[in-house]
Design an enzyme around this catalytic site. Structure first.
Site, PDB file in Angstrom:
ATOM      1  CG  PHE A 150      -0.103   8.127  -5.114  1.00  0.00           C
ATOM      2  CD1 PHE A 150       0.775   7.699  -4.130  1.00  0.00           C
ATOM      3  CD2 PHE A 150      -1.455   8.202  -4.795  1.00  0.00           C
ATOM      4  CE1 PHE A 150       0.326   7.348  -2.855  1.00  0.00           C
ATOM      5  CE2 PHE A 150      -1.910   7.857  -3.523  1.00  0.00           C
ATOM      6  CZ  PHE A 150      -1.015   7.439  -2.551  1.00  0.00           C
TER       7      PHE A 150
ATOM      8  CG  ASP B  43      -5.396   5.872 -10.364  1.00  0.00           C
ATOM      9  OD1 ASP B  43      -6.382   6.597 -10.096  1.00  0.00           O
ATOM     10  OD2 ASP B  43      -4.550   5.533  -9.522  1.00  0.00           O
TER      11      ASP B  43
ATOM     12  CE  LYS C 183      -6.992  11.876  -3.821  1.00  0.00           C
ATOM     13  NZ  LYS C 183      -6.081  10.857  -4.330  1.00  0.00           N
TER      14      LYS C 183
HETATM   15  C1  LIG Z   1      -5.544   9.550  -3.963  1.00  0.00           C
HETATM   16  C2  LIG Z   1      -5.185   8.627  -5.058  1.00  0.00           C
HETATM   17  C3  LIG Z   1      -5.189   7.223  -4.878  1.00  0.00           C
HETATM   18  C4  LIG Z   1      -5.462   6.579  -3.533  1.00  0.00           C
HETATM   19  O1  LIG Z   1      -6.737   6.805  -3.068  1.00  0.00           O
HETATM   20  P1  LIG Z   1      -7.086   6.448  -1.522  1.00  0.00           P
HETATM   21  O2  LIG Z   1      -8.550   6.731  -1.417  1.00  0.00           O
HETATM   22  O3  LIG Z   1      -6.241   7.321  -0.656  1.00  0.00           O
HETATM   23  O4  LIG Z   1      -6.780   5.019  -1.328  1.00  0.00           O
HETATM   24  C5  LIG Z   1      -4.905   6.428  -5.970  1.00  0.00           C
HETATM   25  N1  LIG Z   1      -4.618   6.961  -7.167  1.00  0.00           N
HETATM   26  C6  LIG Z   1      -4.603   8.291  -7.382  1.00  0.00           C
HETATM   27  C7  LIG Z   1      -4.305   8.821  -8.741  1.00  0.00           C
HETATM   28  C8  LIG Z   1      -4.870   9.165  -6.334  1.00  0.00           C
HETATM   29  O5  LIG Z   1      -4.812  10.481  -6.536  1.00  0.00           O
END
Ligand SMILES: *Cc1c(COP(=O)(O)O)cnc(C)c1O
Length: 395
Positions: A137, A222, A251
């Site tokens: 994700f 990420d 986050k």
């Molecule tokens: C939450 C998340 C995102 C997206 O972040 P947003 O602030 O909602 O755009 C991207 N990568 C990972 C691993 C995430 O947990």
């Protein structure tokens, strides 16, 4: 009150979120109170955002000071909190340079753009493809949903951005087979979050690093969900004795204020010269002042170590539950990013926990995810475990 609010929301808000019938009013530490005055222990933390808990006095003070001083000027000029935060991040990670945006998706957008631009600048414009993982994700913008290895996220938005190739997580041979001269980067979460709290096998990430070194592809981590102490170290890559070339954060970076950051080594970051990328609100004083205070609290107060110990205890308790209840298939995760895979749907259990005063989260239908503030106590964990024990016992 809640019913009236829900009715109003249904009339005016885009229906993008499937929400629970509760409205929250205030929080303190790991506790939340709804508009009816009921209290809950929070094992969701705004989806791994409020790592220091709710209403942390030092963050409130830092934000208040900044609110009363300066909100915004634009990245045409320098501001102190932005440079201080970048200095902290560079001092505490592999990276040399930081670009600030407002969200995780924007941080990943910046990483994708930087990887492409890096090779473009070297005269390798055909080297633009990025390998990402199945069940990953990376966000909901068009580029980041294109990078995401889940069909349900992309459905209805074709044509998505081209240039992404997908391989299964933890499958080295698939990566070796897919990587080629057109691959500019491999992008992955060191521990998959939304995809089901899936941990890398021993040596997997080290081998991915090696394959990137051998082929010249950049390695992008990420760490939007795994960063800022969530897994028991400041950044998850620090568990594995390797470093990425680019890392994204968001986050928990400002404990609830909107911020994203893309960190990179000097040689790669050089491809982002003046005019290459920008964000109006990126790194604005108020969010960077909050994030800097978050960073200082994480190190001053031993929060990461406490979170790591709480996570080890929590995982042990979840494992003990698994030994007693056949409906639990697997317990996994690291630090306070924990998952419990069930043989049944998790949604009814989330609902029962909520009725008993606990917020937990369910992903991929059957996986309960536990991502409380790092300041969660053993006693709070024990109370949730007792609640889950009751629910499983009554099945
Ligand atoms: C939450 C998340 C995102 C997206 O972040 P947003 O602030 O909602 O755009 C991207 N990568 C990972 C691993 C995430 O947990």
């Amino acid at each position: 009150m809640t019913a009236a609010l829900m009715q109003r929301a249904d009339q005016v808000m885009a229906a993008t979120y499937q929400r629970f019938a509760v409205a929250f009013e205030k929080g303190q530490g790991s506790q939340l109170w709804d508009t009816e005055g009921r209290s809950y222990t929070d094992f969701v933390a705004g989806i791994a955002v409020c790592n220091l808990g709710h209403a942390h006095a030092r963050i409130s003070a830092a934000v208040t000071r900044q609110v009363e001083t300066l909100l915004h000027v634009s990245n045409l000029y320098y501001t102190l909190p932005q440079v201080d935060l970048a200095t902290w991040l560079v001092s505490n990670s592999f990276a040399d340079r930081v670009f600030f945006g407002n969200s995780g998706a924007e941080a990943n957008e910046a990483a994708i753009k930087l990887a492409r631009k890096y090779f473009n600048d070297r005269g390798e414009a055909d080297r633009y493809r990025i390998i990402t993982m199945e069940r990953s994700f990376h966000g909901r913008t068009l580029a980041t949903l294109s990078a995401t290895g889940q069909e349900k996220i992309k459905k209805g938005f074709d044509p998505v951005l081209q240039g992404f190739d997908f391989v299964p997580f933890n499958d080295i041979e698939a990566l070796r087979a897919r990587i080629g001269p057109a691959t500019c980067a491999v992008m992955l979460e060191p521990i998959q979050g939304e995809g089901g709290v899936r941990c890398p096998d021993d040596n997997y990430l080290n081998t991915v690093r090696q394959i990137c070194d051998d082929t010249g592809a950049l390695l992008i981590f990420d760490e939007i969900q795994t960063g800022m102490g969530r897994t028991g170290k400041l950044f998850a890559y620090q568990h594995f004795g390797i470093e990425p070339d680019i890392m994204t954060l968001a986050k928990a970076l400002a404990n609830g204020l909107p911020i994203g950051a893309m960190l990179a080594r000097e040689s790669i970051s050089a491809a982002f010269g003046p005019g290459a990328h920008a964000s109006t609100f990126g790194g604005t004083p108020i969010v960077t002042a909050a994030a800097l205070e978050v960073c200082n609290i994480l190190t001053d107060d031993g929060v990461i170590e406490k979170g790591r110990a709480a996570g080890a205890y929590f995982k042990e308790q979840l494992r003990a539950l698994k030994d007693r209840h056949a409906v639990i298939e697997d317990v996994r995760g690291r630090g306070l990013l924990l998952g419990m895979k069930l043989k049944i749907d998790g949604a009814p259990i989330v609902k029962q926990c909520m009725q008993a005063g606990f917020l937990i989260n369910c992903i991929q239908d059957r996986i309960l995810r536990f991502i409380p503030p790092l300041v969660i106590t053993q006693e709070e964990i024990d109370r949730l475990i007792a609640c889950l024990e009751n629910i499983f016992a009554e099945m």
